[in-house]
Design an enzyme around this catalytic site. Structure first.
Site: not given
Ligand code: SF4
Length: 352
Positions: A99, A112, A119, A123, A126, A225, A344
């Protein structure tokens, strides 16, 4: 043309370096400018089919299509939010989806983009972190997202892209070489000719790779982040912190800054009753005062996989005031595209 070795599976022409393209045309007895014309079609003109390369002979176009492919990403689905944010699912040549989000504001038109399919970093807040990491994106697949989001910006809002953020699905620094290659192409005058200072790569915090960015003297900006400035809390929501502690990140960020003098942003989502107290603000100030940076506080959008909640207005105000009293530069970023899961941490191919 026939003496160039055939491969059983067609190669993506965009995976070749410019010199390799020149060699191929040299082997065919074609002048070097032919390779430049093809390079121009592939990148500056973003051709997705050899038939579009109208200044090449039909024979050359046919030969290219017999031996190569152009593995272009294409729009699969698109959703437009009430606030004009557009979320797009891009279908890759092997069927995977990633996306990208177009975020129009009064000052900027930001694309973005994703860097991986899924991933590996898990996290907790997320949605992408709950997906398996399937593969890294090729440089051309990140480039395509920028091109297609740029077209949307022109078609829908008659404004060109002003900024690009690598904050979509995936951890860009775990796809280091391809991310850097994509930025090289985006900033090249033979590509999209965008300014590197308009590009930000966002990482969950991989100290070794942040230092590598410094060693490579990159010209784009970096965002970390952070989301918690105490190791115990950060371990809880971002397991990558167990091997990349806050101390290691401070050292790496300072190293990056010494080498590049590029802007560093700390991204901080304030979760209600988790990291939004004055004690949390103190810890964040303590971290931020050790790094040349500015702070973005981002509003959180709940996801079905976890039960974090956005902080309330009063706590946010007190949190921000505390940081500003410490002379830190703080921006509160309103959330965009909430109604279409484009904000986000919400990207997870839900509509597909
Ligand atoms: S916030 Fe963490 S889990 Fe989500 S895409 Fe970014 S690195 Fe990967």
């Amino acid at each position: 043309m026939e003496n160039v070795a055939e491969t059983p599976e067609k190669q993506d022409l965009r995976s070749l370096k410019a010199e390799e393209l020149i060699n191929i045309f040299a082997q065919m007895g074609e002048p070097a400018f032919r390779a430049k014309q093809v390079h121009d079609w592939l990148w500056a003109k973003s051709a997705t089919d050899f038939a579009q390369m109208t200044n090449l002979s039909l024979k050359t176009r046919q030969w290219l299509s017999d031996h190569f492919t152009i593995n272009a990403a294409a729009e699969a689905t698109k959703q437009i939010s009430k606030d004009k944010t557009i979320k797009t699912a891009f279908r890759l040549h092997d069927g995977h989806l990633v996306e990208g989000v177009l975020i129009p504001t009064s000052k900027r038109m930001t694309a973005c983009v994703s860097s991986q399919v899924g991933c590996s970093l898990t996290c907790k807040f997320c949605a992408t972190g709950y997906m398996e990491r399937l593969r890294n994106l090729e440089a051309s697949e990140m480039y395509d997202q920028v091109v297609l989001l740029g077209k949307q910006a022109q078609e829908n809002y008659q404004i060109p892209l002003s900024n690009i953020v690598y904050m979509g699905m995936g951890e860009p620094l775990l796809n280091y070489a391809n991310v850097l290659k994509s930025i090289e192409l985006i900033t090249s005058d033979k590509g999209l000719n965008m300014a590197a200072r308009r590009i930000t790569v966002s990482t969950a915090g991989i100290a070794k790779m942040i230092k590598k960015l410094g060693d490579d003297e990159v010209r784009f900006n970096l965002a970390l982040s952070l989301h918690a400035a105490n190791d115990e809390k950060r371990n809880e929501i971002m397991p990558i912190n167990e091997t990349n502690t806050l101390e290691a990140l401070i050292e790496a960020l300072n190293y990056f800054y010494q080498k590049t003098e590029n802007r560093i942003t700390l991204e901080y989502i304030a979760f209600k009753n988790f990291n939004d107290s004055i004690q949390d603000a103190k810890e964040l100030a303590n971290f931020a005062l050790q790094v040349p940076c500015r702070i973005n506080i981002i509003q959180y959008n709940p996801i079905s996989e976890a039960d974090f909640v956005n902080t309330d207005g009063l706590s946010l105000e007190q949190f921000k005031n505390y940081l500003e009293q410490k002379d830190l530069i703080v921006n509160v970023r309103r959330s965009r595209g909430k109604d279409i899961d484009a904000a986000c941490g919400q990207l997870a191919n839900k509509t597909n």
